[in-house]
Design a protein around this motif. Structure first.
Motif, PDB file in Angstrom:
ATOM      1  N   SER A 114      16.361  34.351  30.518  1.00  0.00           N
ATOM      2  CA  SER A 114      16.295  33.624  29.182  1.00  0.00           C
ATOM      3  C   SER A 114      17.202  34.347  28.379  1.00  0.00           C
ATOM      4  N   CYS A 143      19.185  31.036  32.843  1.00  0.00           N
ATOM      5  CA  CYS A 143      20.550  31.329  32.203  1.00  0.00           C
ATOM      6  C   CYS A 143      20.614  30.629  30.866  1.00  0.00           C
ATOM      7  N   ALA A 144      20.514  31.704  29.710  1.00  0.00           N
ATOM      8  CA  ALA A 144      20.933  31.169  28.515  1.00  0.00           C
ATOM      9  C   ALA A 144      22.124  32.011  27.825  1.00  0.00           C
ATOM     10  N   ARG A 147      24.266  30.492  24.679  1.00  0.00           N
ATOM     11  CA  ARG A 147      23.583  30.166  23.637  1.00  0.00           C
ATOM     12  C   ARG A 147      23.751  31.619  22.467  1.00  0.00           C
ATOM     13  N   HIS A 163      17.345  29.169  38.633  1.00  0.00           N
ATOM     14  CA  HIS A 163      16.867  28.433  37.642  1.00  0.00           C
ATOM     15  C   HIS A 163      15.696  27.199  38.090  1.00  0.00           C
ATOM     16  N   ASP A 167      13.348  23.099  34.077  1.00  0.00           N
ATOM     17  CA  ASP A 167      13.535  23.976  32.867  1.00  0.00           C
ATOM     18  C   ASP A 167      13.437  23.156  31.658  1.00  0.00           C
ATOM     19  N   VAL A 170      15.992  25.716  28.997  1.00  0.00           N
ATOM     20  CA  VAL A 170      17.297  25.900  28.943  1.00  0.00           C
ATOM     21  C   VAL A 170      17.607  24.658  29.995  1.00  0.00           C
ATOM     22  N   GLU A 174      22.520  22.976  31.439  1.00  0.00           N
ATOM     23  CA  GLU A 174      23.060  23.791  30.921  1.00  0.00           C
ATOM     24  C   GLU A 174      23.374  25.129  31.815  1.00  0.00           C
ATOM     25  N   GLY A 175      22.466  25.502  32.738  1.00  0.00           N
ATOM     26  CA  GLY A 175      22.763  26.656  33.484  1.00  0.00           C
ATOM     27  C   GLY A 175      23.857  26.188  34.533  1.00  0.00           C
ATOM     28  N   HIS A 194      10.746  26.566  33.053  1.00  0.00           N
ATOM     29  CA  HIS A 194      11.495  27.521  32.285  1.00  0.00           C
ATOM     30  C   HIS A 194      10.571  29.042  32.793  1.00  0.00           C
TER      31      HIS A 194
END
Length: 214
Positions: A114, A143-144, A147, A163, A167, A170, A174-175, A194
């Motif tokens: 994260s 995976c963030a 951000r 991932h 999730d 996130v 997005e990942g 998540h």
């Protein structure tokens, strides 16, 4: 298997950095740096994803380092949206090469969950810019990175991305956007959220598989 652990500190740009060392049963063949989720949302070095990854690394014969980011536990400083945290972890890497020379003589692994994934990705880029030893494997879980990204990135092609399908923090999309932008494959754990509730054994097996060949 019960882990043998010890607590230690090193100096970072904002003061002391507190970390835990998880030891393998035999002399370490390398080491791992495992980074925790968002400090302002309860993230610590004892997060269950972090400890799961650490346990997999220890079972692979690696010495595992789990730091607390600034402002967590006894680590000094205040939350800095991955900028200061990246500098802190660079200090930890340099410290490990001095304090644990036998482990540091082998390959090392950089993993982040994260918020920790954002620090890990940018730490990898920072080390590359400075000509310092790079990890043999980079792992980004939940995976963030985007951000908290504050610099250009160039991800190694063998980066392991993991991932959860569902999730809720996130989103998978997005990942996938990050994976697509860097042309990276991603391992998706079906029905996982998540924090991988009920899926930690699967997560650990994926991490262990990612360590093969080191």
């Amino acid at each position: 298997m019960s882990l043998r652990t010890e607590q230690a500190t090193c100096q970072g740009p904002a003061g002391l950095i507190e970390y835990t060392v998880d030891h393998p049963e035999d002399e370490p063949s390398g080491w791992a740096l495992v980074l925790h989720p968002h400090p302002l949302h309860g993230g610590t070095r004892d997060n269950k994803i972090v400890t799961t990854v650490s346990r997999a690394c220890v079972q692979h014969g690696l010495l595992a380092i789990r730091p607390n980011f600034r402002g967590v536990g006894a680590s000094q400083g205040t939350f800095d949206r991955a900028v200061g945290e990246t500098a802190d972890m660079a200090a930890v890497v340099e410290h490990v090469f001095q304090a644990w020379p036998q482990a540091a003589a082998g390959p090392w692994v950089l993993a982040g969950f994260s918020f920790g994934s954002a620090v890990a990705a940018q730490l990898h880029a920072d080390l590359a810019d400075r000509g310092l030893p790079l990890p043999a494997r980079l792992m980004l879980i939940g995976c963030a990175v985007e951000r908290f990204r504050h610099r250009p990135l160039s991800m190694p092609p063998d980066t392991l991305m993991i991932h959860g399908e569902h999730d809720e923090v996130v989103p998978l999309a997005e990942g996938m956007d990050f994976a697509r932008s860097h042309q990276l494959p991603m391992t998706v754990v079906p029905d996982a959220g998540h924090f991988f509730h009920g899926k930690l054994l699967i997560l650990r097996q994926i991490v262990k598989s990612g360590l093969c060949g080191l």
